[in-house]
Write an enzyme that holds these catalytic residues in place. Structure first.
Site, PDB file in Angstrom:
ATOM      1  N   TYR A  29       6.191  -1.775  -4.006  1.00 40.05           N
ATOM      2  CA  TYR A  29       4.594  -1.893  -3.380  1.00 40.05           C
ATOM      3  C   TYR A  29       3.831  -1.055  -3.440  1.00 40.05           C
ATOM      4  CZ  TYR A  29       5.839  -7.350  -2.472  1.00 40.05           C
ATOM      5  OH  TYR A  29       6.355  -7.923  -2.518  1.00 40.05           O
ATOM      6  N   LYS A  85      20.837  -5.132  -4.529  1.00 42.01           N
ATOM      7  CA  LYS A  85      21.306  -5.744  -6.159  1.00 42.01           C
ATOM      8  C   LYS A  85      21.719  -4.134  -6.296  1.00 42.01           C
ATOM      9  CE  LYS A  85      20.536  -7.857  -9.314  1.00 42.01           C
ATOM     10  NZ  LYS A  85      21.073  -9.844  -9.264  1.00 42.01           N
ATOM     11  N   ASP A 113      20.588 -12.104  -4.940  1.00 44.39           N
ATOM     12  CA  ASP A 113      20.228 -13.496  -5.412  1.00 44.39           C
ATOM     13  C   ASP A 113      21.156 -14.695  -4.451  1.00 44.39           C
ATOM     14  OD1 ASP A 113      22.443 -12.032  -7.131  1.00 44.39           O
ATOM     15  OD2 ASP A 113      21.611 -12.665  -8.489  1.00 44.39           O
ATOM     16  N   ASP A 151      10.227  -9.868   1.407  1.00 39.33           N
ATOM     17  CA  ASP A 151       9.022 -10.557   0.725  1.00 39.33           C
ATOM     18  C   ASP A 151       8.460 -12.328   0.499  1.00 39.33           C
ATOM     19  OD1 ASP A 151       5.897 -11.679   0.698  1.00 39.33           O
ATOM     20  OD2 ASP A 151       5.402  -9.946  -1.298  1.00 39.33           O
ATOM     21  N   ASP A 179       9.404 -15.912   2.872  1.00 39.32           N
ATOM     22  CA  ASP A 179       8.582 -17.027   2.701  1.00 39.32           C
ATOM     23  C   ASP A 179       9.824 -18.165   1.934  1.00 39.32           C
ATOM     24  OD1 ASP A 179       6.370 -15.331   2.052  1.00 39.32           O
ATOM     25  OD2 ASP A 179       5.552 -16.891   0.546  1.00 39.32           O
TER      26      ASP A 179
END
Ligand code: IPM
Ligand code: MG
Length: 368
Positions: A146, A196, A228, A252, A256
């Site tokens: 970001y 990851k 994942d 992020d 959610d």
């Protein structure tokens, strides 16, 4: 009498409606604790762009600089409406990321919490929820994709291309690692590090630094999980998590998902902590489709007030009282429209009614 200045950034869409409910709680907390909260509204987001020509105008910057804490509502417009604003002035890029950068609010704390009494709001089966859902996502908030370098252009094949880079240095990783280990130390002493590293070099460095910082916290067990796989476990067995730490974009997305397993993003407040300044905000967007109808859930906004009381003003007990008051209102059979379908046997209440009931409940709760 202690006195605190709080900047209120109402934001867009449902922002002003849920901010109005948060203010009711701040006013009650102020009067019953004999603390002076100076509440000053500042323009921020798309509304600020249309009013002042900038989504984070200088006058709001100054207000925030002077404030002891900042309470921020959601920002943003619908996809169509956003097109009326130049890309770099759109509120996410033009206001929110600059706010985070200005105060270096690198530590984003997102509690994912649902007591057993509210398990009916969750889409998960009761046997998966067990005694309730209770973990904290710690998201690095000012690094990664970001905030990394971005480039767009035409490549040597004449095709449009884009590059965005995921950047961290070891100090940034160590800073968020410390927050995560300290949080884990105060809870169950288990920290899940989400990464990851089978693909991303950024995760290799991230994991290395996590391990190094972890040496200062020998009482905390660190468990490494691929992002994942973590997404799957959040649905199948959220009870295994207590504190989770991860880089900006993973956080992020998984936060959610945290809202999803609770039943709504309306149950997701958050704290964004920097070295000298903190701001507090719901984790969700401005829901322009339901703005102005008084059906938005103000829990995440009032929960952000609870986090502010604890983290900026050291009012731990009053913070717990606010959480408890909100949960009692729901446990009494009430619901906002995001959490239940009509006809499901709940008493559907408006944004405003939720705030009033929380005020009523909190007034009945002893301060200490
Ligand atoms: C959040 C939001 C923001 C983010 C958006 C509005 C830029 O989704 O706080 O999670 O991606 O950080
Ligand atoms: Mg988000």
């Amino acid at each position: 009498m202690s006195s605190y200045k709080i900047a209120l950034l109402d934001g867009d869409g449902i922002g002003p409606e849920i901010m109005a409910e948060a203010i009711k709680i701040l006013e009650l907390v102020s009067s019953r604790n004999n603390i002076d909260f100076e509440l000053i509204h500042g323009s921020f987001g798309a509304s600020a762009y249309f009013e002042h020509g900038h989504p984070f105008p200088d006058v709001t910057k100054q207000l925030c600089d002077e404030a002891d804490a900042i309470l921020k509502g959601p920002i943003g417009l619908s996809h169509e409406e956003s097109k009326k604003i130049p890309v770099d002035m759109q509120p996410e890029r033009g206001a929110l990321l600059p706010l985070r950068r200005r105060y270096n609010t690198f530590a984003n704390i997102r509690p994912v919490y649902l007591p057993k009494s509210l398990a009916h709001f969750s889409p998960l089966k009761p046997e998966i929820i067990g005694d309730g859902i209770d973990f904290i996502i710690i998201r690095e908030l000012v690094g990664g994709l970001y905030f990394g370098k971005k480039e767009t252009g035409i490549n040597d094949k004449g095709r449009r291309y884009v590059t965005e880079s995921l950047e961290y240095d070891e100090d940034q990783i160590a800073a968020i690692a410390k927050v995560a280990f300290e949080t884990a130390q105060k809870r169950k002493k288990v920290l899940h590090n989400i990464h990851k590293s089978n693909v991303l070099k950024s995760s290799v460095l991230w994991n290395e630094v996590m391990g190094e910082v972890g040496q200062d916290y020998p009482d905390v067990e660190i468990k490494h999980i691929l992002v994942d796989a973590a997404a799957t476990y959040l649905c199948l067995n959220p009870g295994q998590f207590d504190v989770m730490v991860m880089e900006n974009m993973f956080g992020d997305i998984l936060s959610d998902q945290g809202g999803g397993i609770l039943g709504s993003l309306g149950l997701m407040p958050s704290a964004c902590l920097g070295p000298d300044k903190a701001y507090y905000e719901p984790s969700h967007g401005s829901a322009p489709d339901i703005a102005g109808q008084s059906i938005a859930n103000p829990y995440s906004m009032i929960g952000s007030v609870a986090m502010m009381l604890e983290m900026s003003f050291n009012m731990e007990q009053e913070s717990r009282n606010v959480w408890h008051a909100m949960q009692s209102v729901f446990a009494q059979g009430n619901s906002t429209s995001d959490l239940s379908k009509p006809g499901s046997g709940v008493n559907m209440i408006s944004t405003d009614a939720f705030g009033d009931l929380v005020v009523e409940e909190l007034s009945k709760t002893p301060i200490a």
